[in-house]
Design an enzyme around this catalytic site. Sequence first.
Site, PDB file in Angstrom:
ATOM      1  N   GLN A 155       0.851  -1.187   0.000  1.00 18.87           N
ATOM      2  CA  GLN A 155       0.000   0.000   0.000  1.00 18.87           C
ATOM      3  C   GLN A 155       0.891   1.243   0.000  1.00 18.87           C
ATOM      4  OE1 GLN A 155      -2.155   1.765   3.391  1.00 18.87           O
ATOM      5  NE2 GLN A 155      -4.040   1.237   2.298  1.00 18.87           N
ATOM      6  N   TYR A 160      -5.918  11.193   4.162  1.00 19.78           N
ATOM      7  CA  TYR A 160      -4.534  11.461   3.814  1.00 19.78           C
ATOM      8  C   TYR A 160      -4.445  12.289   2.523  1.00 19.78           C
ATOM      9  CZ  TYR A 160      -3.572   8.202   7.585  1.00 19.78           C
ATOM     10  OH  TYR A 160      -3.526   7.590   8.815  1.00 19.78           O
ATOM     11  N   ARG A 190      -7.384   2.388  -2.755  1.00 20.05           N
ATOM     12  CA  ARG A 190      -8.271   2.407  -1.587  1.00 20.05           C
ATOM     13  C   ARG A 190      -8.857   3.801  -1.419  1.00 20.05           C
ATOM     14  NH1 ARG A 190      -7.637   1.054   4.912  1.00 20.05           N
ATOM     15  NH2 ARG A 190      -9.164  -0.616   4.872  1.00 20.05           N
ATOM     16  N   GLY A 210      -9.383  -6.424   9.148  1.00 18.97           N
ATOM     17  CA  GLY A 210      -8.239  -5.741   9.718  1.00 18.97           C
ATOM     18  C   GLY A 210      -7.883  -6.276  11.082  1.00 18.97           C
ATOM     19  N   ARG A 211      -8.458  -5.676  12.135  1.00 20.44           N
ATOM     20  CA  ARG A 211      -8.091  -6.029  13.510  1.00 20.44           C
ATOM     21  C   ARG A 211      -8.187  -7.518  13.832  1.00 20.44           C
ATOM     22  NH1 ARG A 211     -10.712  -0.868  16.798  1.00 20.44           N
ATOM     23  NH2 ARG A 211      -9.386   0.714  15.812  1.00 20.44           N
TER      24      ARG A 211
END
Length: 367
Positions: free
Chosen positions: A97, A184, A231, A321-322
């Site tokens: 990424q 971002y 993404r 994810g987590r």
Amino acid sequence: MSMLFSPFNLSGIALKNRVVMAPMTRARALNDIPDALTTLYYRQRASAGLIISEGVPVSIQGRGYLFNPGLYNQEQVQGWKQVTDAVHEEGGKIFAQLWHVGRVSHTTLQPGGGAPVSSSDRLAANSMTYAWDENRQPGPIQASTPRALSTLEVEGLVQDFVLAARRAMEAGFDGVEIHGANGYLFEQFINPGVNDRTDRYGGSIDNRIRLLLETIDAVAEEIGGSKVGVRISPFGRLFDMAPFADEAQTWVSVARQLQERHIAYVHLSDQLTIGAERMPEGFAQAFRDSYQGTLIAAGGFDRDSAQATLEAGELDLVAFGRPFIANPDLVARMQNGWPIALPDRATFYGNSGEKGYVDYPCHASAR
């Protein structure tokens, strides 16, 4: 066979299942270089059909967090080569990424102690980076006030992504994901609440999405569009991203443009589970009607909800994810109905060695 655990052809890349390990910042790499623990961490989780690496800064300027392994020098390339070799030895696939945080950074992370850069000089209020504090200790600290990039500098950012993509291929990655989500750099250009530019990168929807599309096009030309994903996080609110009037229209325009480019996939980051508002009625269908390529989403899925959305044709792959933090064998746990372990939030970030990183065990039945 459950669709979640069935193979998938990702633009010519054979995935052994439809489970994606989502990108997660862990801040564990001393000197910003992948090391033996980085390699072990990804090896342990290579049963995922596809791993998307943690955010990999494309330049020193692009950093917003300490101890993040980048792709802007050869030592990093060699470190990542150990990671990709390990994933491939376990039969997995991995994309890098590629990341530039823009204004979500701090002067202690920037070249020469300068200001972070963005589409404008507007501060990301109440937004924390992971940088050096006044006592030269690592920790969360408010992002610094940015400076606006010149038009020439914006064009130069595209080349930073191209060079990082080239290094990713040298390091053995199967492809790259352009990080256009979560407040971002690219979102700072897309959102007119941040972007007050009057050049070709500001104003209209076409101008505000220009940098993202130019970057995707340049990276695709360098390594091939079938190896490029992106993404995005429509209606995301992380890092002081405010609502704006033509928000739905903007993201549907992005979808149409991505449809024309025939890239590997689009990866949606749904922030509903972390406090964002629900997307407007009809938006998801409008997005899917505009972009019909491979679609991934992340955002609070479990085995049953992932299977349901695959069966409904809403997604092609599902990112977790987590759950992957505390369950290196997450695929086997979901496939066999074994309990899903909970991660220790205190060890999510920071350079604390093995603890909370590579010391989570596989389920007893798999040992």
